[in-house]
Motif scaffolding. Structure first.
Motif, PDB file in Angstrom:
ATOM      1  N   UNK A 156      36.016  37.567  43.666  1.00 38.59           N
ATOM      2  CA  UNK A 156      35.909  37.458  42.599  1.00 38.59           C
ATOM      3  C   UNK A 156      37.201  37.901  42.625  1.00 38.59           C
ATOM      4  N   UNK A 157      38.503  37.738  42.458  1.00 37.27           N
ATOM      5  CA  UNK A 157      40.223  38.224  42.604  1.00 37.27           C
ATOM      6  C   UNK A 157      39.534  39.348  42.661  1.00 37.27           C
ATOM      7  N   UNK A 158      38.603  39.616  41.192  1.00 31.69           N
ATOM      8  CA  UNK A 158      38.645  41.187  40.464  1.00 31.69           C
ATOM      9  C   UNK A 158      39.078  42.801  41.533  1.00 31.69           C
ATOM     10  N   UNK A 159      37.891  42.288  42.611  1.00 36.63           N
ATOM     11  CA  UNK A 159      37.082  42.602  43.077  1.00 36.63           C
ATOM     12  C   UNK A 159      39.118  43.833  43.994  1.00 36.63           C
ATOM     13  N   UNK A 160      39.734  42.955  44.592  1.00 36.59           N
ATOM     14  CA  UNK A 160      41.378  43.516  44.724  1.00 36.59           C
ATOM     15  C   UNK A 160      42.454  43.576  43.661  1.00 36.59           C
ATOM     16  N   UNK A 161      42.076  43.785  42.544  1.00 38.20           N
ATOM     17  CA  UNK A 161      42.724  43.901  41.541  1.00 38.20           C
ATOM     18  C   UNK A 161      43.157  45.456  41.909  1.00 38.20           C
ATOM     19  N   UNK A 162      45.001  46.502  42.108  1.00 37.25           N
ATOM     20  CA  UNK A 162      44.947  47.225  42.397  1.00 37.25           C
ATOM     21  C   UNK A 162      46.027  48.046  41.123  1.00 37.25           C
TER      22      UNK A 162
END
Ligand code: 6PG
Length: 246
Positions: A156-162
């Motif tokens: 999921x993109x959430x893993x890369x949210x910074x």
């Protein structure tokens, strides 16, 4: 600190629960010696429930609930009385049994539009911790057999949210639900992080999370486990630890 000091292996789940509860109570007491409040982000799922039950029974009399603030690491986008709600689990295990001020319980509003609820929660966090360079005194985290933590799932993109500290996304795994979750930047701003990991099914992913090649799309929990955060501990049982020396 030796590199394995942070991995606390207990004989079984009951011993893990006792160890983790005592460690949490000690952290609360130590923090309240120097601060006027203790902020803990609670994990959902099944592993932490007996810890919350112990805090609400055996240890409740030793805790100043007026000074303890309960936050949530993630929530499913369901009503607070839904059987899938992490809030409902915490309410049944803990909130119904202790006299904690309502204002000290910071619920993610699973009943609301998830994107709006995530934005509102981020606003609440920013207001509560304005001027602080850290957020929660302690974040409790579980870990799934797929290496997810909170609602930060593989692929999921959430893993890369910074940038965001809280976000909402739809997750097919574990219930095919919209979820609201703290992100890794928010979790890594915790003063302390404690993973609660039990059972043989977690042994393989735990080894990969701790020691595997960095691949957070496959094992999201690596983003914490392989970070330079100096205050992450793993309360695990022997079954979950079984593959750590392989
Ligand atoms: C959730 C939890 C989730 C949980 C892990 C481990 O909302 O489901 O936040 O991240 O901590 O899936 O769950 P167990 O402790 O039940 O194995």
């Amino acid at each position: 600190m030796d590199e394995f000091e942070h991995i606390k292996i207990q004989t079984d789940k009951a011993a893990l629960v006792t160890f983790a509860t005592r460690r949490i109570v000690n952290m609360i007491h130590a923090t309240l010696q120097v601060n006027d409040s203790f902020h803990i982000a609670l994990a959902g799922g099944s592993t932490p429930r007996p810890i919350y039950e112990k805090l609400a029974t055996e240890y409740s009399a030793y805790l100043d609930w007026d000074k303890i603030h309960l936050w949530f690491g993630d929530e499913r986008s369901v009503a607070p009385d839904d059987e899938q709600s992490n809030y409902r689990m915490v309410d049944e295990a803990l909130l119904q049994h202790v006299s904690i001020p309502e204002a000290n319980v910071h619920r993610m509003h699973g009943e609301d539009d998830p994107t709006e609820a995530a934005a509102a929660y981020e606003t609440e966090i920013k207001a509560a911790f304005a001027g602080h360079n850290q957020l929660f005194d302690l974040s409790l985290l579980g870990m799934g057999e797929d290496g997810h933590t909170a609602s930060l799932f593989p692929g999921t993109d959430a893993v890369h949210e910074r940038d965001k500290w809280v976000l909402a996304h739809h997750v097919e795994a574990k219930g095919n639900l919209w979820r609201i979750t703290l992100t890794f930047p928010a979790l890594l701003k915790s003063a302390n992080i404690m993973f609660l990991i039990s059972g043989a099914g977690k042994a393989e992913p735990l080894r990969e999370v701790l020691y595997g090649d960095l691949d957070p799309d496959t094992y999201p929990s690596q983003i914490i486990a392989q970070s330079d955060h100096q205050h992450v501990i793993y309360a695990i049982d022997q079954a979950a630890a079984a593959k750590l020396n392989q």
